[in-house]
Motif scaffolding. Structure first.
Motif, PDB file in Angstrom:
ATOM      1  N   PHE A 130      -0.018   5.375  13.158  1.00 33.75           N
ATOM      2  CA  PHE A 130       0.226   5.666  14.565  1.00 33.75           C
ATOM      3  C   PHE A 130      -0.745   6.742  15.042  1.00 33.75           C
ATOM      4  O   PHE A 130      -1.336   6.632  16.108  1.00 33.75           O
ATOM      5  CB  PHE A 130       1.663   6.171  14.761  1.00 33.75           C
ATOM      6  N   ASP A 131      -0.852   7.789  14.232  1.00 31.34           N
ATOM      7  CA  ASP A 131      -1.653   8.964  14.574  1.00 31.34           C
ATOM      8  C   ASP A 131      -3.051   8.820  13.972  1.00 31.34           C
ATOM      9  O   ASP A 131      -3.189   8.515  12.785  1.00 31.34           O
ATOM     10  CB  ASP A 131      -0.962  10.212  14.011  1.00 31.34           C
ATOM     11  N   PRO A 132      -4.115   9.049  14.745  1.00 33.86           N
ATOM     12  CA  PRO A 132      -5.470   8.899  14.208  1.00 33.86           C
ATOM     13  C   PRO A 132      -5.812   9.862  13.078  1.00 33.86           C
ATOM     14  O   PRO A 132      -6.766   9.623  12.336  1.00 33.86           O
ATOM     15  CB  PRO A 132      -6.369   9.138  15.427  1.00 33.86           C
ATOM     16  N   VAL A 133      -5.042  10.936  12.910  1.00 37.07           N
ATOM     17  CA  VAL A 133      -5.346  11.886  11.837  1.00 37.07           C
ATOM     18  C   VAL A 133      -4.624  11.550  10.538  1.00 37.07           C
ATOM     19  O   VAL A 133      -4.901  12.159   9.506  1.00 37.07           O
ATOM     20  CB  VAL A 133      -5.006  13.334  12.254  1.00 37.07           C
ATOM     21  N   HIS A 134      -3.708  10.590  10.557  1.00 31.67           N
ATOM     22  CA  HIS A 134      -2.984  10.238   9.342  1.00 31.67           C
ATOM     23  C   HIS A 134      -3.864   9.427   8.393  1.00 31.67           C
ATOM     24  O   HIS A 134      -4.650   8.586   8.819  1.00 31.67           O
ATOM     25  CB  HIS A 134      -1.720   9.440   9.680  1.00 31.67           C
ATOM     26  N   LYS A 135      -3.693   9.666   7.096  1.00 33.15           N
ATOM     27  CA  LYS A 135      -4.452   8.952   6.087  1.00 33.15           C
ATOM     28  C   LYS A 135      -4.000   7.495   6.018  1.00 33.15           C
ATOM     29  O   LYS A 135      -2.862   7.160   6.345  1.00 33.15           O
ATOM     30  CB  LYS A 135      -4.271   9.617   4.721  1.00 33.15           C
ATOM     31  N   HIS A 136      -4.903   6.638   5.550  1.00 38.68           N
ATOM     32  CA  HIS A 136      -4.590   5.213   5.482  1.00 38.68           C
ATOM     33  C   HIS A 136      -5.565   4.541   4.527  1.00 38.68           C
ATOM     34  O   HIS A 136      -6.624   5.082   4.202  1.00 38.68           O
ATOM     35  CB  HIS A 136      -4.722   4.576   6.867  1.00 38.68           C
ATOM     36  N   THR A 137      -5.204   3.354   4.080  1.00 36.56           N
ATOM     37  CA  THR A 137      -6.107   2.551   3.266  1.00 36.56           C
ATOM     38  C   THR A 137      -5.737   1.089   3.447  1.00 36.56           C
ATOM     39  O   THR A 137      -4.588   0.764   3.772  1.00 36.56           O
ATOM     40  CB  THR A 137      -6.025   2.947   1.775  1.00 36.56           C
ATOM     41  N   ALA A 138      -6.703   0.197   3.259  1.00 40.74           N
ATOM     42  CA  ALA A 138      -6.443  -1.241   3.386  1.00 40.74           C
ATOM     43  C   ALA A 138      -7.527  -2.007   2.648  1.00 40.74           C
ATOM     44  O   ALA A 138      -8.696  -1.615   2.654  1.00 40.74           O
ATOM     45  CB  ALA A 138      -6.409  -1.660   4.857  1.00 40.74           C
ATOM     46  N   VAL A 139      -7.127  -3.100   2.000  1.00 39.11           N
ATOM     47  CA  VAL A 139      -8.079  -3.957   1.307  1.00 39.11           C
ATOM     48  C   VAL A 139      -7.603  -5.399   1.432  1.00 39.11           C
ATOM     49  O   VAL A 139      -6.400  -5.673   1.389  1.00 39.11           O
ATOM     50  CB  VAL A 139      -8.221  -3.545  -0.182  1.00 39.11           C
ATOM     51  N   LEU A 140      -8.535  -6.316   1.631  1.00 38.35           N
ATOM     52  CA  LEU A 140      -8.208  -7.736   1.749  1.00 38.35           C
ATOM     53  C   LEU A 140      -8.530  -8.423   0.428  1.00 38.35           C
ATOM     54  O   LEU A 140      -9.662  -8.356  -0.058  1.00 38.35           O
ATOM     55  CB  LEU A 140      -9.013  -8.374   2.884  1.00 38.35           C
ATOM     56  N   VAL A 141      -7.530  -9.083  -0.160  1.00 39.94           N
ATOM     57  CA  VAL A 141      -7.694  -9.780  -1.435  1.00 39.94           C
ATOM     58  C   VAL A 141      -7.087 -11.168  -1.316  1.00 39.94           C
ATOM     59  O   VAL A 141      -5.903 -11.307  -0.972  1.00 39.94           O
ATOM     60  CB  VAL A 141      -7.016  -9.009  -2.589  1.00 39.94           C
ATOM     61  N   ASP A 142      -7.889 -12.206  -1.570  1.00 36.95           N
ATOM     62  CA  ASP A 142      -7.407 -13.593  -1.519  1.00 36.95           C
ATOM     63  C   ASP A 142      -6.701 -13.905  -0.204  1.00 36.95           C
ATOM     64  O   ASP A 142      -5.654 -14.568  -0.171  1.00 36.95           O
ATOM     65  CB  ASP A 142      -6.467 -13.878  -2.695  1.00 36.95           C
ATOM     66  N   GLY A 143      -7.253 -13.409   0.886  1.00 37.41           N
ATOM     67  CA  GLY A 143      -6.700 -13.700   2.201  1.00 37.41           C
ATOM     68  C   GLY A 143      -5.484 -12.885   2.584  1.00 37.41           C
ATOM     69  O   GLY A 143      -4.913 -13.092   3.660  1.00 37.41           O
ATOM     70  N   MET A 144      -5.076 -11.942   1.730  1.00 41.53           N
ATOM     71  CA  MET A 144      -3.917 -11.104   2.023  1.00 41.53           C
ATOM     72  C   MET A 144      -4.358  -9.652   2.176  1.00 41.53           C
ATOM     73  O   MET A 144      -5.200  -9.174   1.420  1.00 41.53           O
ATOM     74  CB  MET A 144      -2.864 -11.227   0.915  1.00 41.53           C
ATOM     75  N   LEU A 145      -3.782  -8.964   3.164  1.00 41.77           N
ATOM     76  CA  LEU A 145      -4.124  -7.573   3.425  1.00 41.77           C
ATOM     77  C   LEU A 145      -3.093  -6.663   2.775  1.00 41.77           C
ATOM     78  O   LEU A 145      -1.898  -6.766   3.044  1.00 41.77           O
ATOM     79  CB  LEU A 145      -4.166  -7.299   4.929  1.00 41.77           C
ATOM     80  N   TYR A 146      -3.570  -5.778   1.914  1.00 36.21           N
ATOM     81  CA  TYR A 146      -2.721  -4.763   1.293  1.00 36.21           C
ATOM     82  C   TYR A 146      -3.059  -3.431   1.954  1.00 36.21           C
ATOM     83  O   TYR A 146      -4.210  -3.001   1.943  1.00 36.21           O
ATOM     84  CB  TYR A 146      -2.977  -4.696  -0.208  1.00 36.21           C
ATOM     85  N   SER A 147      -2.061  -2.782   2.533  1.00 36.35           N
ATOM     86  CA  SER A 147      -2.312  -1.552   3.277  1.00 36.35           C
ATOM     87  C   SER A 147      -1.336  -0.458   2.875  1.00 36.35           C
ATOM     88  O   SER A 147      -0.220  -0.720   2.417  1.00 36.35           O
ATOM     89  CB  SER A 147      -2.198  -1.811   4.789  1.00 36.35           C
ATOM     90  N   GLY A 148      -1.780   0.767   3.051  1.00 35.61           N
ATOM     91  CA  GLY A 148      -0.938   1.931   2.818  1.00 35.61           C
ATOM     92  C   GLY A 148      -1.152   2.914   3.947  1.00 35.61           C
ATOM     93  O   GLY A 148      -2.290   3.290   4.236  1.00 35.61           O
ATOM     94  N   THR A 149      -0.076   3.322   4.610  1.00 33.36           N
ATOM     95  CA  THR A 149      -0.204   4.242   5.734  1.00 33.36           C
ATOM     96  C   THR A 149       1.175   4.787   6.097  1.00 33.36           C
ATOM     97  O   THR A 149       2.145   4.581   5.365  1.00 33.36           O
ATOM     98  CB  THR A 149      -0.840   3.542   6.953  1.00 33.36           C
TER      99      THR A 149
END
Length: 233
Positions: free
Chosen positions: A178-197
């Protein structure tokens, strides 16, 4: 790579260390290396003439935070504040702007954001936080969208970005912070998006999530509380 911080003037520079794009991590270290982490395949020392540094600037744009290199290595896609850019990096020197598409947060979302006591000068915008290659014809992008995360597919035509259709924008909660200062990560594997935020407005609910693809959406349960509230992705 040094990137402009939030709130800098509109002539903020995008400092792109192109050599870093090719510093792929090596295989995990063999036993007996003392637990040393992954090492770059190529290393340049400060002052080395092979360490190329190029600059790019575009009036009215800032916060060039998300980078994606095309498969052929000729185009660098950049997620900025309320815009996505395609840069031609085939030739040495200053990267050339191929095209740019706007993706601003809606006026309604910006008004709601300001009503919730967020700054309409530095926070209530769409900061692009996820930019991945979905297939040969589309990118997948997510942004903060004035504290109301949103995602969309961006169609490509000869490596150029086609305009984003409003009816193709979808909820991005759990994929972008939500907040632009919050940490985040995302990776696309086999057509699926894995995200952490962070999964809520206050930034107190960390989440790991799987979306896209043919599998059902999968996410961590906040009630299990095995992710700490101050998790940093």
């Amino acid at each position: 790579m040094a990137l402009p911080s939030l709130g800098q003037d509109s002539w903020s520079l995008l400092r792109v260390f192109f050599f870093q794009l090719f510093l792929l991590p090596s295989l995990p270290p063999a036993s007996g290396t003392g637990g040393q982490g992954p090492m770059p395949r190529v290393k340049y020392h400060a002052g080395d003439g092979h360490r190329a540094l190029s600059f790019f600037q575009q009036k009215g744009l800032r916060d060039f935070d998300t980078l994606l290199l095309s498969d052929d290595g000729n185009t660098l896609y950049v997620g900025a504040r309320e815009a996505v850019l395609a840069l031609n990096i085939q030739n040495p020197g200053i990267p050339r702007l191929k095209n740019m598409i706007p993706w601003p947060a809606s006026e309604r979302k910006k008004t709601e954001c300001a009503f919730k006591k967020k700054s309409n000068e530095t926070q209530c915008f769409n900061f692009i936080r996820v930019l991945v290659s979905y297939n040969a014809t589309h990118l997948y992008a997510c942004g903060t969208f004035a504290f109301s995360p949103a995602c969309t597919f961006i169609e490509l035509q000869d490596s150029l970005l086609l305009p984003i259709l409003i009816d193709k924008v979808m909820d991005g909660k759990g994929q972008s912070p939500f907040d632009p200062v919050h940490k985040h990560t995302a990776v696309l594997v086999d057509g699926m998006l894995y995200s952490g935020t962070m999964n809520n407005f206050l930034g107190s609910e960390p989440i790991l999530m799987r979306t896209l693809g043919s599998q059902p959406v999968l996410k961590t349960d906040i009630f299990l509380r095995w992710l700490h509230a101050d998790a940093s992705f």
